[in-house]
Design a protein around this motif. Structure first.
Motif, mmCIF file in Angstrom:
data_model
loop_
_atom_site.group_PDB
_atom_site.id
_atom_site.type_symbol
_atom_site.label_atom_id
_atom_site.label_comp_id
_atom_site.label_asym_id
_atom_site.label_seq_id
_atom_site.Cartn_x
_atom_site.Cartn_y
_atom_site.Cartn_z
ATOM 1 N N LEU B 27 0.827 -1.212 0.000
ATOM 2 C CA LEU B 27 0.000 0.000 0.000
ATOM 3 C C LEU B 27 0.862 1.262 0.000
ATOM 4 N N GLY B 28 2.157 1.079 0.203
ATOM 5 C CA GLY B 28 3.074 2.220 0.217
ATOM 6 C C GLY B 28 2.934 3.062 1.479
ATOM 7 N N ILE B 29 2.576 2.411 2.599
ATOM 8 C CA ILE B 29 2.438 3.181 3.840
ATOM 9 C C ILE B 29 3.371 2.634 4.921
ATOM 10 N N ASP B 30 4.586 2.295 4.510
ATOM 11 C CA ASP B 30 5.561 1.681 5.414
ATOM 12 C C ASP B 30 5.726 2.441 6.724
ATOM 13 N N TYR B 31 5.703 3.768 6.622
ATOM 14 C CA TYR B 31 6.031 4.554 7.812
ATOM 15 C C TYR B 31 4.811 5.036 8.574
ATOM 16 N N ILE B 32 3.657 4.759 8.012
ATOM 17 C CA ILE B 32 2.425 5.266 8.649
ATOM 18 C C ILE B 32 2.152 4.554 9.978
ATOM 19 N N GLN B 33 1.949 5.362 11.015
ATOM 20 C CA GLN B 33 1.602 4.806 12.324
ATOM 21 C C GLN B 33 0.131 5.015 12.624
ATOM 22 N N VAL B 34 -0.369 6.160 12.110
ATOM 23 C CA VAL B 34 -1.753 6.500 12.392
ATOM 24 C C VAL B 34 -2.350 7.081 11.108
ATOM 25 N N ILE B 35 -3.580 6.716 10.815
ATOM 26 C CA ILE B 35 -4.187 7.151 9.549
ATOM 27 C C ILE B 35 -5.710 7.226 9.678
ATOM 28 N N TRP B 36 -6.316 8.102 8.892
ATOM 29 C CA TRP B 36 -7.771 8.142 8.823
ATOM 30 C C TRP B 36 -8.235 7.110 7.811
#
Lengths: 438, 449
Positions: B27-36
């Motif tokens: 999804l290309g969100i390797d660094y995402i910790q928190v998301i809506w």
């Protein structure tokens, strides 16, 4: 819009009507005139009495090439660029000499929708290209003649290039360097490259029979451990000729030729020598044999014609099911076989109802589209493909081969379906037009 | 293709989405910790966790979020990242019936839109207009369950897209429009006169329309008959040939022909006055148009015309799904197959009945397709959002092409079945859903390679 040579005009001048100049946001004095890839900065003059659908040019302007006066062009304006088009080249042969009137006549169906394409569409051979003057010798389509007539001329490099023949690396490099991605059918990959390019991606891998290169008997053993039967195929050949089916039993290795029958080699060393022999003449690959469904004891497969359309999207122009000769392993239906439309064949062979046949057909199209789109991302630019598909006895879809030079007449002699044929021959030119930006 | 996932409720953690690490990477969100995370009109802020215990086609979502957003669990969802949001979808609504009762009776028939659920995916909510709670923005309706192929009743928030197949009051259309943006099709049902009026502003379509006026008073009929000796009077909203009256002026005599309850009638009137008594009785309170009669091509006294099926596809582009010939009953003024006519795929008719060569068939067929698409574009330029049309075309005795009518009130493509082209009807319904998916932001052409 038509182009007219006006002798009174000074060199490097074009003449347009008052109405036309008003289509520019600011009335320009000097513009960039573009035809195909040819472009020149010219002075623009306005005439009060010139017809609004005529652009006048000086005799010197197009002295190196032919821009026929009786063709209707489309015109686009971008900043101070005046772009005239479309210019489309179609290269179906290597020698211009072979483009005899009879031969050219056969291509008239490709232009069945010329009214919607417009502009300059020409047919050429690879030897018609002049790399120095950046022009191409060929024959353009003149719709004004009854039945359409091809006329000889020398043309600037086009806005899109549709290739349907082999050509040299040098010509390829030239075309790509000037036309970029407006050339389609760029590279004729072989069976091994198809596997190498697509198999890393799960979306494509699920449709491809497992393939390896034949290196030694170890590679064969390896494949036979996974699959009961495998095929040995020449990497570069598209013909069924030379295909061997291989299996293993307590008697040894069974090599089954299509015509010559079976040869059993019990000794592994001897089999290794045999493999080395065939491999030295041609490069071979080993491919998993599929659980092919037979109908009336005939092998059968599908030819899916997948083409890019005027919206630059993949569309399926037709699916034809081919039933080969009884007991044969090839589906060449011309030898004592027959053909059906894909949808009909799915219902008949697999005893599917209309709904399920529709769904399988959709899945076939999706498989072909995913693989073709992937090819365009990893290996080349394709817009006109003939894909050989097998639906096995478990209703699983397999893509066996993707043909770059598939026979456009196939719908004619397989199904006598002229409407499908017209769609197949006219679609690539709509795509070419879209590539030119018109 | 987007990644397909099944949701597993997570009862142990709050506000958390757990996925397989490989999925997070894809999804290309390797660094995402928190998301809506967005589900149509609702969203929730989530902590992202990974776990290798999950399979790649699953993700687990805290139960409190599932409850809060009212996410149905049976669908197979796709996910995509857009700006700072993770979008779960597609979530498509079908406004399928006016009342709860009518929907209950018919909801199972909507499964034919979802035969190819595998390509469509996501949550599909069938609802009736009656069961929309605008105050709380909730809908009681049926969610398609792909495992059982049944429809499960429940209460949900609004979908991202609405495919409108029934009438809806202005207030509700406005309400949906302000919440969902331009994600409702069809946005407006135009009548026959609006169609004529709107299209007459487009020169490349106008010449294919028979001249039409709005009927306001009896004098209009006679005035129009002066310049066109033969006209049709048609109800402004009617379809399937119901209520059409043919009027022919022959010297001082006025001939009217019409069809009522399956029978054809013919009357002669020798004066305007006499005829007016008839018109008064027939046209009472009805809104009508008067249209110049086209001398349609006839085969053995049977009127022949065509229905072209035009739908938007997964790319949001119009696609021609086929042309069906309708042959009327002997002597009838309408060709409609619901009045005992016959249907067949037009390519055959053009060849056999009209005597065209294969090349001519191909050219004419392409021209019809182009005209239909131009007309559809023109209607949209007039300000309406469409996606599903049935366009009536005809050839006159000189083989000139005409647009007779454009139906956008949920045209019934079953005519394809009458013409033995069932697969094209499947395709029409499939593409209706694929277009809805496209509008929801899940276009088919995107690959996650």
């Amino acid at each position: 819009m038509r182009i007219q040579v006006l002798n009174k005009l000074q060199a490097k001048t074009v003449l347009v009507s008052r109405d036309f100049i008003e289509t520019f946001r600011h009335a320009p004095k000097k513009i960039l005139l573009n035809i195909g890839l040819w472009r020149k900065e010219v002075n623009i003059e306005v005439s009060e009495d010139l017809s609004a659908d005529i652009i006048g040019v000086s005799p010197q302007l197009f002295s190196n090439f032919t821009i026929p006066e009786n063709l209707t062009f489309e015109v686009r304006i971008k900043d101070r660029n005046l772009i005239i088009g479309p210019l489309i080249a179609f290269m179906p042969v290597s020698r211009t000499e072979s483009l005899t009137p009879e031969r050219l006549h056969k291509y008239k169906d490709y232009l069945i929708h010329y009214e919607d394409i417009k502009g300059l569409v020409f047919i050429c051979g690879t030897d018609g290209m002049d790399l120095n003057t950046k022009t191409i010798k060929g024959f353009y389509y003149d719709p004004n003649e009854e039945d359409g007539l091809w006329k000889e001329g020398v043309f600037p490099y086009p806005g899109a290039f549709y290739r349907k023949t082999g050509y040299s690396k040098r010509i390829h490099e030239e075309l790509v360097s000037v036309l970029g991605d407006s050339v389609f059918n760029t590279y004729f990959f072989n069976k091994w490259e198809l596997w190498e390019w697509l198999s890393p991606y799960p979306q494509a891998r699920q449709y491809l029979p497992h393939t390896t290169k034949l290196v030694s008997i170890d590679s064969l053993d390896n494949m036979l451990e996974r699959y009961k039967e495998v095929y040995l195929k020449k990497i570069d050949s598209h013909k069924a000729k030379g295909i061997l089916k291989v299996s293993r039993s307590e008697k040894g290795y069974h090599f089954i030729y299509r015509l010559k029958g079976e040869e059993v080699i019990s000794d592994r060393k001897q089999a290794a020598v045999f493999l080395k022999e065939i491999n030295s003449e041609h490069d071979y690959l080993i491919q998993q044999a599929l659980p092919i469904k037979k109908h009336e004891n005939r092998p059968f497969d599908f030819r899916v014609i997948l083409q890019k359309n005027g919206q630059k999207k993949w569309g399926c122009s037709g699916i034809i099911a081919r039933f080969g000769k009884k007991e044969s392993i090839a589906t060449n239906f011309l030898l004592d076989g027959y053909a059906l439309s894909g949808y009909e064949a799915l219902q008949k062979v697999f005893k599917l109802n209309k709904r399920d046949a529709f769904l399988i057909e959709q899945e076939i199209i999706k498989a072909c589209r995913d693989c073709s789109e992937l090819l365009n991302r990893v290996g080349g630019h394709y817009g006109d493909l003939g894909i050989d598909v097998i639906v096995d006895e478990n209703l699983k879809i397999w893509i066996l081969e993707i043909n770059k030079l598939h026979d456009h007449k196939f719908p004619l002699y397989a199904l006598e379906d002229k409407q499908m044929y017209y769609k197949v021959v006219s679609t690539p030119l709509f795509y070419a037009k879209a590539l030119t930006g018109f | 293709m987007f990644q397909k996932v099944k949701l597993i409720p997570d009862l142990t953690k709050h506000n958390t989405l757990t996925l397989h690490p490989e999925q997070k990477k894809q999804l290309g969100i390797d660094y995402i910790q928190v998301i809506w995370m967005r589900f149509a009109t609702k969203s929730a802020q989530l902590f992202i966790k990974t776990s290798t215990e999950l399979n790649k086609h699953e993700m687990s979502l805290s139960f409190n979020v599932i409850k809060e957003l009212r996410i149905p669990l049976s669908p197979i969802y796709e996910m995509k990242i857009s700006e700072f949001e993770l979008i779960l979808g597609p979530y498509i609504g079908i406004a399928a019936a006016p009342t709860k009762e009518k929907l209950q009776e018919s909801v199972h028939t909507l499964s034919n839109y979802l035969y190819d659920y595998h390509s469509i995916g996501g949550a599909v909510l069938a609802f009736s207009v009656e069961e929309v709670d605008m105050d709380n923005q909730l809908i009681n309706g049926y969610i398609f369950n792909p495992e059982t192929s049944k429809w499960d009743y429940g209460t949900y928030f609004y979908p991202a897209v609405i495919f409108r197949r029934v009438g809806m009051k202005r207030e509700m259309r406005k309400h949906f429009h302000s919440l969902l943006g331009a994600c409702i099709f069809n946005s407006y049902i135009f009548n026959k006169y609006e169609m004529y009026e709107w299209l007459s502003h487009f020169s490349d379509v106008q010449s294919f329309l028979p001249e039409t006026i709005l009927y306001t008073k009896l004098g209009d009929i006679h005035w129009f008959l002066e310049s066109h000796s033969e006209v049709y009077i048609k109800p402004i909203y009617g379809s399937q040939g119901v209520g059409i009256i043919q009027v022919v002026k022959k010297g001082d005599c006025i001939l009217v022909r019409y069809r009522l309850e399956g029978k054809n009638y013919e009357h002669y009137y020798w004066s305007k006055k006499e005829a007016n008594l008839f018109f008064k009785k027939q046209l009472r309170k009805k809104k009508c148009i008067i249209q110049k009669a086209i001398h349609l091509f006839k085969e053995k006294n049977k009127v022949v015309d065509f229905r072209l099926i035009l739908v938007k596809n997964q790319y949001g582009e119009w696609e021609d799904l086929g042309l069906v010939t309708r042959k009327g009953e002997n002597g009838s003024i309408i060709s409609n197959i619901s009045a005992d006519g016959q249907a067949e795929i037009a390519e055959f008719t053009l060849k056999d009945t009209f005597g065209l060569s294969e090349v001519e068939v191909n050219k004419l067929r392409t021209k019809m397709s182009k005209l239909a698409i131009t007309a559809a574009h023109s209607l949209e330029k007039s300000g309406v959002h469409l996606g599903n049309l049935g366009i009536d075309l005809a050839l006159d005795t000189n083989y000139k092409l005409w647009i007779l009518e454009i139906n956008n009130k949920d045209p019934n493509h079953t005519i394809l079945m009458d013409a033995q082209a069932r697969e094209k009807m499947y395709q029409a319904k499939r593409l209706n859903m694929m277009y809805a998916k496209h509008l929801a932001g899940f276009s088919d052409e995107v690959y996650s390679l």
